[in-house]
Design a protein around this motif. Structure first.
Motif, PDB file in Angstrom:
ATOM      1  N   VAL A   1      16.719   9.397  -0.592  1.00  0.00           N
ATOM      2  CA  VAL A   1      17.608  10.132  -1.494  1.00  0.00           C
ATOM      3  C   VAL A   1      18.946   9.416  -1.548  1.00  0.00           C
ATOM      4  CG1 VAL A   1      18.756  12.333  -1.945  1.00  0.00           C
ATOM      5  CG2 VAL A   1      16.469  12.311  -0.907  1.00  0.00           C
ATOM      6  N   MET A   2      19.382   9.100  -2.755  1.00  0.00           N
ATOM      7  CA  MET A   2      20.603   8.311  -2.933  1.00  0.00           C
ATOM      8  C   MET A   2      21.688   9.175  -3.565  1.00  0.00           C
ATOM      9  SD  MET A   2      20.473   4.545  -4.564  1.00  0.00           S
ATOM     10  CE  MET A   2      21.808   3.385  -4.362  1.00  0.00           C
ATOM     11  N   TYR A   3      22.897   9.056  -3.057  1.00  0.00           N
ATOM     12  CA  TYR A   3      24.034   9.769  -3.642  1.00  0.00           C
ATOM     13  C   TYR A   3      25.225   8.827  -3.691  1.00  0.00           C
ATOM     14  CZ  TYR A   3      27.222  13.483  -4.907  1.00  0.00           C
ATOM     15  OH  TYR A   3      28.125  14.257  -5.601  1.00  0.00           O
ATOM     16  N   LEU A   4      25.760   8.584  -4.869  1.00  0.00           N
ATOM     17  CA  LEU A   4      26.927   7.710  -5.040  1.00  0.00           C
ATOM     18  C   LEU A   4      26.822   6.416  -4.234  1.00  0.00           C
ATOM     19  CD1 LEU A   4      30.220   9.820  -5.282  1.00  0.00           C
ATOM     20  CD2 LEU A   4      29.349   8.103  -6.868  1.00  0.00           C
TER      21      LEU A   4
ATOM     22  N   GLY B   1       0.785  -1.225   0.000  1.00  0.00           N
ATOM     23  CA  GLY B   1       0.000   0.000   0.000  1.00  0.00           C
ATOM     24  C   GLY B   1       0.818   1.276   0.000  1.00  0.00           C
ATOM     25  N   GLU B   2       2.142   1.125  -0.039  1.00  0.00           N
ATOM     26  CA  GLU B   2       3.025   2.279   0.110  1.00  0.00           C
ATOM     27  C   GLU B   2       3.796   2.551  -1.184  1.00  0.00           C
ATOM     28  OE1 GLU B   2       6.031   3.461   3.704  1.00  0.00           O
ATOM     29  OE2 GLU B   2       6.424   1.561   2.739  1.00  0.00           O
ATOM     30  N   VAL B   3       3.951   3.836  -1.515  1.00  0.00           N
ATOM     31  CA  VAL B   3       4.806   4.217  -2.644  1.00  0.00           C
ATOM     32  C   VAL B   3       6.074   4.844  -2.067  1.00  0.00           C
ATOM     33  CG1 VAL B   3       4.999   5.530  -4.783  1.00  0.00           C
ATOM     34  CG2 VAL B   3       2.745   4.721  -4.040  1.00  0.00           C
ATOM     35  N   VAL B   4       7.207   4.222  -2.347  1.00  0.00           N
ATOM     36  CA  VAL B   4       8.480   4.745  -1.856  1.00  0.00           C
ATOM     37  C   VAL B   4       9.313   5.189  -3.051  1.00  0.00           C
ATOM     38  CG1 VAL B   4      10.608   4.220  -0.603  1.00  0.00           C
ATOM     39  CG2 VAL B   4       8.435   3.225   0.161  1.00  0.00           C
ATOM     40  N   ALA B   5       9.757   6.447  -3.020  1.00  0.00           N
ATOM     41  CA  ALA B   5      10.568   6.964  -4.120  1.00  0.00           C
ATOM     42  C   ALA B   5      12.046   6.818  -3.786  1.00  0.00           C
ATOM     43  CB  ALA B   5      10.241   8.428  -4.375  1.00  0.00           C
ATOM     44  N   LEU B   6      12.806   6.259  -4.721  1.00  0.00           N
ATOM     45  CA  LEU B   6      14.263   6.216  -4.608  1.00  0.00           C
ATOM     46  C   LEU B   6      14.782   7.237  -5.616  1.00  0.00           C
ATOM     47  CD1 LEU B   6      16.733   4.812  -3.351  1.00  0.00           C
ATOM     48  CD2 LEU B   6      16.612   3.115  -5.180  1.00  0.00           C
ATOM     49  N   VAL B   7      15.370   8.302  -5.074  1.00  0.00           N
ATOM     50  CA  VAL B   7      15.687   9.470  -5.893  1.00  0.00           C
ATOM     51  C   VAL B   7      17.178   9.743  -5.922  1.00  0.00           C
ATOM     52  CG1 VAL B   7      15.210  11.943  -6.159  1.00  0.00           C
ATOM     53  CG2 VAL B   7      13.563  10.503  -4.980  1.00  0.00           C
TER      54      VAL B   7
ATOM     55  N   SER C   1      21.628  10.461 -12.128  1.00  0.00           N
ATOM     56  CA  SER C   1      22.035   9.339 -12.960  1.00  0.00           C
ATOM     57  C   SER C   1      23.378   8.790 -12.476  1.00  0.00           C
ATOM     58  CB  SER C   1      22.118   9.848 -14.402  1.00  0.00           C
ATOM     59  OG  SER C   1      22.705   8.883 -15.200  1.00  0.00           O
ATOM     60  N   GLY C   2      23.493   7.478 -12.384  1.00  0.00           N
ATOM     61  CA  GLY C   2      24.749   6.852 -11.988  1.00  0.00           C
ATOM     62  C   GLY C   2      24.883   6.621 -10.490  1.00  0.00           C
TER      63      GLY C   2
ATOM     64  N   THR D   1      13.468   7.331  -9.546  1.00  0.00           N
ATOM     65  CA  THR D   1      13.436   8.536 -10.365  1.00  0.00           C
ATOM     66  C   THR D   1      14.668   9.411 -10.155  1.00  0.00           C
ATOM     67  OG1 THR D   1      12.166  10.547 -10.855  1.00  0.00           O
ATOM     68  CG2 THR D   1      12.117   9.776  -8.589  1.00  0.00           C
ATOM     69  N   HIS D   2      15.039  10.164 -11.198  1.00  0.00           N
ATOM     70  CA  HIS D   2      16.098  11.158 -11.014  1.00  0.00           C
ATOM     71  C   HIS D   2      15.453  12.524 -10.772  1.00  0.00           C
ATOM     72  CE1 HIS D   2      14.902  11.788 -15.157  1.00  0.00           C
ATOM     73  NE2 HIS D   2      15.411  12.993 -15.040  1.00  0.00           N
ATOM     74  N   ASP D   3      14.111  12.557 -10.840  1.00  0.00           N
ATOM     75  CA  ASP D   3      13.407  13.831 -10.853  1.00  0.00           C
ATOM     76  C   ASP D   3      12.380  13.905  -9.722  1.00  0.00           C
ATOM     77  OD1 ASP D   3      12.058  16.127 -11.492  1.00  0.00           O
ATOM     78  OD2 ASP D   3      11.111  15.309 -13.296  1.00  0.00           O
ATOM     79  N   LEU D   4      12.847  14.396  -8.581  1.00  0.00           N
ATOM     80  CA  LEU D   4      11.995  14.461  -7.397  1.00  0.00           C
ATOM     81  C   LEU D   4      10.777  15.350  -7.622  1.00  0.00           C
ATOM     82  CD1 LEU D   4      11.548  13.686  -4.488  1.00  0.00           C
ATOM     83  CD2 LEU D   4      13.188  15.417  -3.783  1.00  0.00           C
TER      84      LEU D   4
END
Ligand SMILES: Nc1ncnc2c1ncn2[C@@H]1O[C@H](COP(=O)(O)OP(=O)(O)O)[C@@H](O)[C@H]1O
Ligand SMILES: [Mg+2]
Length: 324
Positions: free
Chosen positions: A226-229, A39-45, A48-49, A211-214
């Motif tokens: 939010v993901m970074y490297l 029931g949950e939508v989780v965004a991984l943002v 690119s790369g 997505t790359h586009d929050l």
């Protein structure tokens, strides 16, 4: 929100690849923890790369973790036996970025929607009725007008709805959507994102939305990571993260999100420095070379992901009080 066992648990996931140079190793995913509940939508943002697709591929069992674990519906994807893996796969579906590429032009829409049922050996009931139901559920109405058509006869938005209908035909419990609207016309993105959100709400499906586009997806997800490297640098409930971002990278991503409140619109923060390269991860906080708030200790100390609010965590020395 309902409290239920997560359908997806990613636990300290690490994925290494061989680099281009001999002996070089690239850490594409570096210790990611993430859960998605029914029931949950989780965004991984992230840019690119940064490792989003590699994370998705580990969930789908398409790449093996170097260490750590991915469980879907309680099944450990990398270590499951054939039967358990088959069961796990029948419960999850992928929606790829490009509906032009992911649909076989020679198949009819009806065949495309039935294909996952065939692959997963579903034979009960009236399969055609099931295909029609999935098409209707994905907003292609009336379904019988679509069954015998082919992909080239449909618009981009309709094709992505066909991809979603095919995913729905097996009644998945988890959908991994990798950039589901980035190839689509801006005017039809909201319709597709609305559909995915309502599938989570009404059918109790867990959705990992990559997505790359929050700015495009923020309104449609419950939580953001939010993901970074290769690392999660901030995670929390969407409203919490948007109202009070704790990591300067999140702030920069959010500064380009349009606000309906003129008192709260931000000046876009432009990140300087080189775009990140997984083969050359900076020391200490990996974001420090591009951080507008960089302190002396940042190149030396790797920040932990620390609790800053209810379910809200950030990895920044400003948060841990170690910046000086
Ligand atoms: N099969 C592979 N072999 C080597 N490097 C890879 C492979 N797949 C991805 N990478 C590298 O891993 C990093 C993360 O890639 P990816 O997961 O595709 O990022 P994203 O989806 O966020 O754009 C990148 O540096 C990319 O070049
Ligand atoms: Mg990707």
């Amino acid at each position: 929100m309902r409290v239920s066992e997560p359908i997806l648990v990613i636990d300290d996931l690490v994925v290494d690849f061989h680099g281009r140079k001999k002996g070089e190793s690239i850490r594409a995913v570096d210790g990611v923890d993430l859960t998605v509940s029914p029931g949950e939508v989780v965004a991984l943002v992230g840019e690119s790369g940064c490792g989003k697709t590699t994370t998705a591929n580990a969930v789908l069992g398409l790449v093996s973790p170097t260490s750590g674990r991915v469980t879907v519906g309680g099944i450990d994807i990398a270590n499951a036996d054939k039967a358990a893996l088959k069961a796990a796969r029948a419960g999850m579906q992928m929606i790829a970025q490009d509906p032009y590429e992911s649909l076989n032009p020679r198949m009819t829409i009806g065949e495309i929607v039935l294909e996952p049922l065939v692959i997963h050996d579903f034979s009960e009931g009236d399969l055609n009725a099931r295909a029609a139901q999935a098409l209707g559920h994905a907003g292609l109405n009336p379904p019988k007008e679509f069954i015998s058509r082919r992909p080239h006869e449909l618009s981009g938005g309709q094709r992505q709805r066909v991809v979603i209908a095919a995913a729905l035909s097996i009644q998945p419990r988890l959908i991994v959507a990798d950039e589901p609207v980035s190839m689509l016309d801006v005017s039809i993105r909201a319709g597709i994102l609305n559909l995915l959100q309502s599938l989570a709400r009404e059918d109790d499906i867990g959705i990992l939305m990559i997505t790359h586009d929050l700015s495009t997806v923020a309104a449609y997800c419950d939580r953001i990571a939010v993901m970074y490297l290769g690392r999660i640098v901030e995670t929390g409930p969407t409203l919490e993260v948007i109202k009070s971002p704790q990591h300067p990278y999140t702030e920069a991503l959010l500064s380009v999100v349009p606000s309906h409140d003129p008192d709260h619109s931000m000046t876009p923060i432009l990140l300087e420095g080189e775009t990140p390269d997984a083969a050359k991860v900076p020391s200490g906080c990996r974001f420090h070379p591009r951080c507008p708030k960089v302190f002396e200790s940042c190149p030396m100390v790797e920040p932990d992901l620390l609790e800053v609010g209810e379910g809200h965590r950030a990895a920044c020395l400003l948060v841990s009080g170690l910046a000086d």
